[in-house]
Design an enzyme around this catalytic site. Structure first.
Site, short mmCIF file in Angstrom:
data_model
loop_
_atom_site.label_atom_id
_atom_site.label_comp_id
_atom_site.label_asym_id
_atom_site.label_seq_id
_atom_site.Cartn_x
_atom_site.Cartn_y
_atom_site.Cartn_z
N SER A 1 -29.84 -146.35 -38.25
CA SER A 1 -30.70 -146.16 -39.41
C SER A 1 -29.87 -145.44 -40.46
O SER A 1 -28.79 -144.95 -40.17
CB SER A 1 -31.91 -145.30 -39.03
OG SER A 1 -31.46 -143.99 -38.72
N LYS A 2 -30.43 -145.40 -41.64
CA LYS A 2 -29.71 -144.73 -42.72
C LYS A 2 -29.41 -143.29 -42.32
O LYS A 2 -28.33 -142.76 -42.55
CB LYS A 2 -30.59 -144.73 -43.96
CG LYS A 2 -29.80 -145.12 -45.17
CD LYS A 2 -30.69 -145.30 -46.34
CE LYS A 2 -30.52 -146.72 -46.82
NZ LYS A 2 -30.79 -146.90 -48.21
N ARG A 3 -30.40 -142.67 -41.69
CA ARG A 3 -30.25 -141.27 -41.31
C ARG A 3 -29.14 -141.12 -40.25
O ARG A 3 -28.46 -140.11 -40.20
CB ARG A 3 -31.59 -140.77 -40.75
CG ARG A 3 -31.88 -139.33 -40.98
CD ARG A 3 -33.37 -139.05 -40.82
NE ARG A 3 -33.99 -139.86 -39.78
CZ ARG A 3 -34.03 -139.55 -38.49
NH1 ARG A 3 -33.48 -138.45 -38.07
NH2 ARG A 3 -34.64 -140.34 -37.63
#
Ligand code: GLU
Length: 506
Positions: free
Chosen positions: A260-262
């Site tokens: 994920s982006k995170r």
């Protein structure tokens, strides 16, 4: 009619992003697989912007979607900016269409108006959470008579429209990559289809558009699997034949966490800014969850199109391995034609402030072109180039004079070596061809022999004098590109620096 039937068997697939963030590798992975599938089968790749969640729209993300796809060469055949027979391709421009179908669902008893207040729904959720039950609507409004629903809505009471999910039975679909998937209807929520402001939710708009835009295959990320039974029900309730569905393998980080982006999935445009080539990114993303028959790892765009089939998409998780991307990028850089590489490097030299903005002065472009042979084998990303070669563009080299001194050498010995090197350099001044890397190397190896020192030591001193650093591109090619005048000047500056102990040259 007949030709149309044949036509319609060609795949029509879509990438349907919501402009709620900048596209990262996971998003574009989906776009790429749809694009490859369409190109392989001579089908149509469509871009549809799912902008029904107006509160979550992030400014600039729409442009970033276009830019990411264009940079990677994933041109869409229908959609924003290019148009097409099934437009408009922004869901925000199609609101009356969705409302029409919501009305049809209400009329046929497959959807209903729900008048529950936000407070009631919040209490319900809290109570369910306390009982450790999954949050779901309790169907409080489901059995209001059609007449009552109608009346309350006409009287202006706010309402949403919900899907009337069957209370028993199961909903199944065949997933192209995963086989049969079945959900118990009792576990499916009565999904909101139209919000109280009259806007559709993703589920309704997505199904209506996939149908009206004649999408043959819905190919998307695994996070949508739990939405698919709701979509299957909608197709059935609207009397439509559903498309085929396929949910790509889950994408994981090296630590096997969901990508994920995170968790470090970079934005596609960040990869561009960091000096990755679109060829390498496409190749890399294609290998996440897909492999050609011969398992080769390096594939051109044409080769990917030729070989891409859904049959070879895996069902096991695909790992995002940044080292592999670096490797592919270095490989692709080495394959580039030097003129092409020089052109691609220009924005990176501009970004580093080493050459002026557009248009680049011809002599600066020529210099970058001359640097290509020095760096093409060494860089992994285009960003590496300015850092490795900035001393060609600057005259203010900053280095510690102590770096000039070879290990165990005194200042005097080093100064002596520099002045002998200076004298040797003078022998190469003349017609430009005299100042060539090969001849210089022969001359300076001979000098090291005469001085009875190791060539590496003498070269090390010169390297620092000419580049201000201990690790740099090959020394004599560097001299050749710097040219006699600059080379001599830098040796003089090194002598001065060592003699006076100053730290800046220039
Ligand atoms: N708008 C959804 C998204 O942002 C599309 C999901 C789908 O492909 O159905 O990813």
């Amino acid at each position: 009619m007949k030709t149309e039937m044949v036509e319609s068997r060609r795949p029509r697939v879509r990438y349907a992003p919501s402009p709620t963030g900048f596209p990262h590798v996971g998003n574009i992975h989906t776009a790429l697989f749809n694009w490859l599938y369409a190109r392989h089968a001579d089908g149509t790749f469509l871009l549809r912007i799912e902008d029904t969640d107006q509160d979550r729209i992030v400014s600039g993300s729409l442009e970033a979607i276009y830019e990411s796809l264009r940079w990677l060469g994933l041109q869409w055949d229908e959609g924003p900016e290019v148009g097409g027979p099934f437009g408009p391709y922004f869901q925000s421009e199609r609101l009356p269409i969705y409302r029409g179908y919501a009305d049809q669902l209400i009329a046929s008893g497959h959807a209903y108006r729900c008048f529950c207040s936000q407070e009631r729904l919040a209490e319900l959720r809290a109570a369910q959470e306390a009982r450790k039950e999954p949050p779901r609507y309790d169907r409080f409004c489901r059995y209001l008579s059609p007449a009552e629903q109608e009346k309350r809505a006409r009287d202006g009471e706010p309402s949403v429209v919900r899907l009337a999910v069957p209370e028993t039975g199961e909903t199944s679909f065949h997933d192209i990559f995963r086989g049969e998937i079945t959900f118990k209807n009792e576990l499916i929520d009565d999904q909101v289809l139209i919000k109280s402001d009259g806007w559709p939710t993703y589920h309704l708009a997505n199904v209506v558009d996939d149908h009206l835009m004649e999408i043959t295959d819905v190919l998307r990320g695994d996070e949508w699997i739990s939405s698919t039974p709701k979509h299957i029900l909608l197709y059935a309730f609207l009397g439509w034949e559903p498309p085929r569905f396929g949910h790509f393998p889950i994408l994981l980080t090296m630590n096997r966490a969901k990508l994920s982006k995170r968790r470090g999935a970079p934005d596609i445009l960040d990869l561009r800014a960091k000096g990755y080539l679109p060829e390498a990114v496409v190749n890399f993303l294609a290998l996440m969850g897909w492999a050609p028959e011969d398992k080769s790892e390096v594939l051109s765009r044409d080769e990917l199109i030729r070989q891409f089939t859904l049959e070879r998409v895996g069902s096991t998780p695909a790992i995002y391995n940044p080292e592999k991307l670096d490797w592919l990028n270095g490989y692709d850089i080495r394959q580039l034609d030097p003129d092409d590489l020089a052109q691609r490097l220009v924005p990176f030299y501009q970004e580093a402030g080493l050459v002026p903005g557009q248009p680049i002065p011809p002599e600066k472009l020529a210099l970058i072109r001359r640097l290509v042979p020095l760096i093409q084998e060494r860089i992994k990303t285009l960003c590496d180039a300015p850092a490795l070669t900035d001393f060609f563009f600057r005259d203010d080299l900053v280095y510690d004079p102590a770096q000039l001194m070879a290990k165990g050498w005194t200042r005097e010995q080093t100064l002596d070596a520099l002045s002998r090197a200076r004298a040797r350099l003078l022998q190469f001044i003349g017609p430009p061809e005299r100042f060539g890397a090969e001849a210089l190397e022969v001359g300076f190896r001979a000098l090291a022999d005469e001085m009875q020192v190791k060539a590496g030591q003498l070269f090390g001193i010169l390297r620092v004098a000419l580049t201000g650093r201990t690790v740099a591109p090959p020394l004599f090619q560097t001299m050749e590109v710097l040219g006699p005048e600059k080379t001599l000047r830098r040796v003089d500056q090194a002598i001065k620096l060592l003699a006076t102990g100053a730290t800046t040259v220039g």
